[in-house]
Design a protein around this motif. Structure first.
Motif, PDB file in Angstrom:
ATOM      1  N   GLU A   4       0.828  -1.212   0.000  1.00 52.03           N
ATOM      2  CA  GLU A   4       0.000   0.000   0.000  1.00 52.03           C
ATOM      3  C   GLU A   4       0.854   1.251   0.000  1.00 52.03           C
ATOM      4  OE1 GLU A   4      -2.982   0.020   3.170  1.00 52.03           O
ATOM      5  OE2 GLU A   4      -3.390  -2.074   2.612  1.00 52.03           O
ATOM      6  N   LEU A   5       1.928   1.196   0.743  1.00 50.26           N
ATOM      7  CA  LEU A   5       2.798   2.365   0.853  1.00 50.26           C
ATOM      8  C   LEU A   5       3.515   2.613  -0.473  1.00 50.26           C
ATOM      9  CD1 LEU A   5       3.698   4.503   2.785  1.00 50.26           C
ATOM     10  CD2 LEU A   5       5.454   2.945   3.652  1.00 50.26           C
ATOM     11  N   VAL A   6       4.026   1.557  -1.090  1.00 47.27           N
ATOM     12  CA  VAL A   6       4.675   1.707  -2.393  1.00 47.27           C
ATOM     13  C   VAL A   6       3.667   2.257  -3.401  1.00 47.27           C
ATOM     14  CG1 VAL A   6       5.704   0.450  -4.338  1.00 47.27           C
ATOM     15  CG2 VAL A   6       6.418  -0.071  -2.006  1.00 47.27           C
ATOM     16  N   PHE A   7       2.440   1.762  -3.321  1.00 46.38           N
ATOM     17  CA  PHE A   7       1.390   2.249  -4.205  1.00 46.38           C
ATOM     18  C   PHE A   7       1.161   3.751  -3.991  1.00 46.38           C
ATOM     19  CE2 PHE A   7      -3.186   3.260  -4.659  1.00 46.38           C
ATOM     20  CZ  PHE A   7      -3.293   3.113  -6.034  1.00 46.38           C
ATOM     21  N   ALA A   8       1.066   4.164  -2.738  1.00 47.37           N
ATOM     22  CA  ALA A   8       0.826   5.581  -2.436  1.00 47.37           C
ATOM     23  C   ALA A   8       1.985   6.439  -2.938  1.00 47.37           C
ATOM     24  CB  ALA A   8       0.628   5.766  -0.929  1.00 47.37           C
ATOM     25  N   ILE A   9       3.206   5.953  -2.779  1.00 52.20           N
ATOM     26  CA  ILE A   9       4.369   6.706  -3.262  1.00 52.20           C
ATOM     27  C   ILE A   9       4.348   6.770  -4.789  1.00 52.20           C
ATOM     28  CG2 ILE A   9       6.900   6.729  -3.411  1.00 52.20           C
ATOM     29  CD1 ILE A   9       6.942   5.511  -0.567  1.00 52.20           C
ATOM     30  N   ALA A  10       4.041   5.657  -5.438  1.00 53.41           N
ATOM     31  CA  ALA A  10       3.998   5.642  -6.905  1.00 53.41           C
ATOM     32  C   ALA A  10       2.955   6.632  -7.422  1.00 53.41           C
ATOM     33  CB  ALA A  10       3.702   4.226  -7.408  1.00 53.41           C
ATOM     34  N   GLN A  11       1.814   6.705  -6.728  1.00 60.62           N
ATOM     35  CA  GLN A  11       0.776   7.656  -7.137  1.00 60.62           C
ATOM     36  C   GLN A  11       1.238   9.100  -6.937  1.00 60.62           C
ATOM     37  OE1 GLN A  11      -3.025   7.018  -8.030  1.00 60.62           O
ATOM     38  NE2 GLN A  11      -1.657   5.656  -9.081  1.00 60.62           N
ATOM     39  N   ALA A  12       1.928   9.343  -5.827  1.00 59.67           N
ATOM     40  CA  ALA A  12       2.450  10.696  -5.582  1.00 59.67           C
ATOM     41  C   ALA A  12       3.502  11.063  -6.624  1.00 59.67           C
ATOM     42  CB  ALA A  12       3.024  10.784  -4.164  1.00 59.67           C
ATOM     43  N   GLN A  13       4.338  10.110  -6.980  1.00 59.65           N
ATOM     44  CA  GLN A  13       5.363  10.335  -8.017  1.00 59.65           C
ATOM     45  C   GLN A  13       4.689  10.681  -9.350  1.00 59.65           C
ATOM     46  OE1 GLN A  13       8.568  10.289  -7.322  1.00 59.65           O
ATOM     47  NE2 GLN A  13       9.261   8.430  -6.313  1.00 59.65           N
ATOM     48  N   ALA A  14       3.669   9.905  -9.694  1.00 58.10           N
ATOM     49  CA  ALA A  14       2.988  10.132 -10.967  1.00 58.10           C
ATOM     50  C   ALA A  14       2.333  11.511 -10.980  1.00 58.10           C
ATOM     51  CB  ALA A  14       1.948   9.034 -11.210  1.00 58.10           C
ATOM     52  N   ALA A  15       1.734  11.889  -9.852  1.00 62.03           N
ATOM     53  CA  ALA A  15       1.083  13.203  -9.777  1.00 62.03           C
ATOM     54  C   ALA A  15       2.122  14.325  -9.866  1.00 62.03           C
ATOM     55  CB  ALA A  15       0.289  13.311  -8.472  1.00 62.03           C
ATOM     56  N   TYR A  16       3.260  14.113  -9.238  1.00 60.50           N
ATOM     57  CA  TYR A  16       4.362  15.086  -9.274  1.00 60.50           C
ATOM     58  C   TYR A  16       4.834  15.292 -10.717  1.00 60.50           C
ATOM     59  CZ  TYR A  16       9.093  16.926  -8.131  1.00 60.50           C
ATOM     60  OH  TYR A  16      10.243  17.678  -8.049  1.00 60.50           O
ATOM     61  N   GLY A  17       5.076  14.219 -11.408  1.00 56.72           N
ATOM     62  CA  GLY A  17       5.529  14.312 -12.802  1.00 56.72           C
ATOM     63  C   GLY A  17       4.488  14.988 -13.686  1.00 56.72           C
ATOM     64  N   ARG A  18       3.244  14.606 -13.465  1.00 54.08           N
ATOM     65  CA  ARG A  18       2.150  15.170 -14.257  1.00 54.08           C
ATOM     66  C   ARG A  18       2.038  16.681 -14.057  1.00 54.08           C
ATOM     67  NH1 ARG A  18      -4.020  14.647 -12.571  1.00 54.08           N
ATOM     68  NH2 ARG A  18      -5.060  15.044 -14.568  1.00 54.08           N
ATOM     69  N   CYS A  19       2.187  17.113 -12.815  1.00 57.77           N
ATOM     70  CA  CYS A  19       2.121  18.542 -12.481  1.00 57.77           C
ATOM     71  C   CYS A  19       3.159  19.325 -13.285  1.00 57.77           C
ATOM     72  CB  CYS A  19       2.341  18.698 -10.981  1.00 57.77           C
ATOM     73  SG  CYS A  19       2.593  20.378 -10.419  1.00 57.77           S
ATOM     74  N   LEU A  20       4.380  18.841 -13.304  1.00 53.35           N
ATOM     75  CA  LEU A  20       5.452  19.544 -14.042  1.00 53.35           C
ATOM     76  C   LEU A  20       5.250  19.422 -15.552  1.00 53.35           C
ATOM     77  CD1 LEU A  20       8.590  18.577 -11.913  1.00 53.35           C
ATOM     78  CD2 LEU A  20       7.287  20.711 -11.855  1.00 53.35           C
ATOM     79  N   ASP A  21       4.861  18.257 -16.000  1.00 56.46           N
ATOM     80  CA  ASP A  21       4.742  18.021 -17.442  1.00 56.46           C
ATOM     81  C   ASP A  21       3.604  18.847 -18.054  1.00 56.46           C
ATOM     82  OD1 ASP A  21       6.782  16.245 -17.044  1.00 56.46           O
ATOM     83  OD2 ASP A  21       5.589  14.438 -17.315  1.00 56.46           O
TER      84      ASP A  21
END
Lengths: 156, 156, 156
Positions: A4-21
């Motif tokens: 669950e934690l890895v999933f939450a981090i992966a989602q945060a990473q994806a959102a971070y990248g999306r924000c910049l992109d």
């Protein structure tokens, strides 16, 4: 639990990248805690034990200021990024924080459509779990190449 | 719940990329619903509010026809793709559909072995859950660069 | 169940890539079973039904020897890799093994900082579940391009 934690981090990473992109730079500071550290360095610097950073921001205020400066200056050629971020690995975990690591590849797309492999490296992160989700206490962006010029570029 | 859904979408994305990368073009339509929309456009078009598409297919029949045309024409230089697709983010969810977004980087490998960064962008998707799994009601492929020539190329 | 297994494989893939990208070559053999097979080939070879491999190592001892040879020779120009690996798909599963497939894109960073898209392809893997986690019984690295020269390079 770990999954669950890895999933939450992966989602945060994806959102971070999306924000910049998507060039929503003003939302970028929201990924960070008040007392955060954001630092861009190179693998060579890490190997040599140098503390030197290409970018060093040690509060959410500084993170915000960077965006304001970028928008005001506006002298960099128009460009966009595209992040692809690998599966995060949790490297340590305490009550207060979770540290993780993830590979990234960032392509850069210039106004004329030229696309190149802009940066590769890894994110060394510390996350805090809050009621609103994960926030970055620390993000060290370790670029594989020492050639990165981040003086006027977008955040990584 | 959300984690299971993101997982299911990530698996469908991986299968989609694999299908194209292995040149199993005839299987590509199977990812789509009967009443689907498949569209390729650019970030610039989206920003400018243009409806224009580089490719526009609004039924599974048209999706199939595209592959037949590609195979018949066969005038494009032999090439292969390699997709790497980021973690999907769910952007909306109703009883009827789930919409998600994911970054992609596609490398192109020419017959002589030359490899280049062919396309980057994001998939804007609407999925329907069926007893057989997820199917695409809509896939809008937003390329970061406006330079993409998809006239005779493989689907993205 | 399947979700947990895909997660475990994705974590093993990420750890594998990280090991190589950080130049911890001596740890690389630990991903393999005693009776393993590690093989690098090209999509063209697979299509043509050739058994030929660019690298062929059929025991953990040979995997270890390869690293020793690389370190001893030390004649290759200093370089680093950066792996980004896609979501794995499970292709078969028995009591003894799980086979999976995943796309990869590897960037190469030369000493002078030059970064290029070095290799793309897919991992065709067989994993064994042990009390210590997953180990590779077999990894076939299928490079999309036939131009790969792996004679003196790092493992993929």
């Amino acid at each position: 639990m770990s999954q669950e934690l890895v999933f939450a981090i992966a989602q945060a990473q994806a959102a971070y990248g999306r924000c910049l992109d998507e060039d929503r730079l003003e939302d970028w500071p929201d990924f960070f805690a008040q007392d955060c550290l954001y630092r861009v360095t190179s693998a060579q610097n890490i190997r040599d034990g140098y503390e030197a950073s290409l970018i060093f921001l040690n509060s959410k205020g500084m993170v915000r200021d960077r965006i304001t400066a970028l928008r005001d200056a506006n002298i960099y050629e128009r460009q966009a990024y595209r992040h692809v971020i690998g599966q995060p690995l949790i490297t340590a975990q305490t009550k207060e924080r979770v540290t993780s690591e993830a590979s990234f590849i960032i392509a850069r797309i210039m106004r004329d459509g030229t696309t190149d492999l802009f940066a590769t490296g890894r994110y060394l992160d510390s996350w805090r779990q809050t009621s609103a989700g994960l926030e970055l206490i620390e993000r060290v962006v370790v670029c594989d190449s020492s050639r990165i010029d981040t003086l006027l570029a977008l955040p990584l």
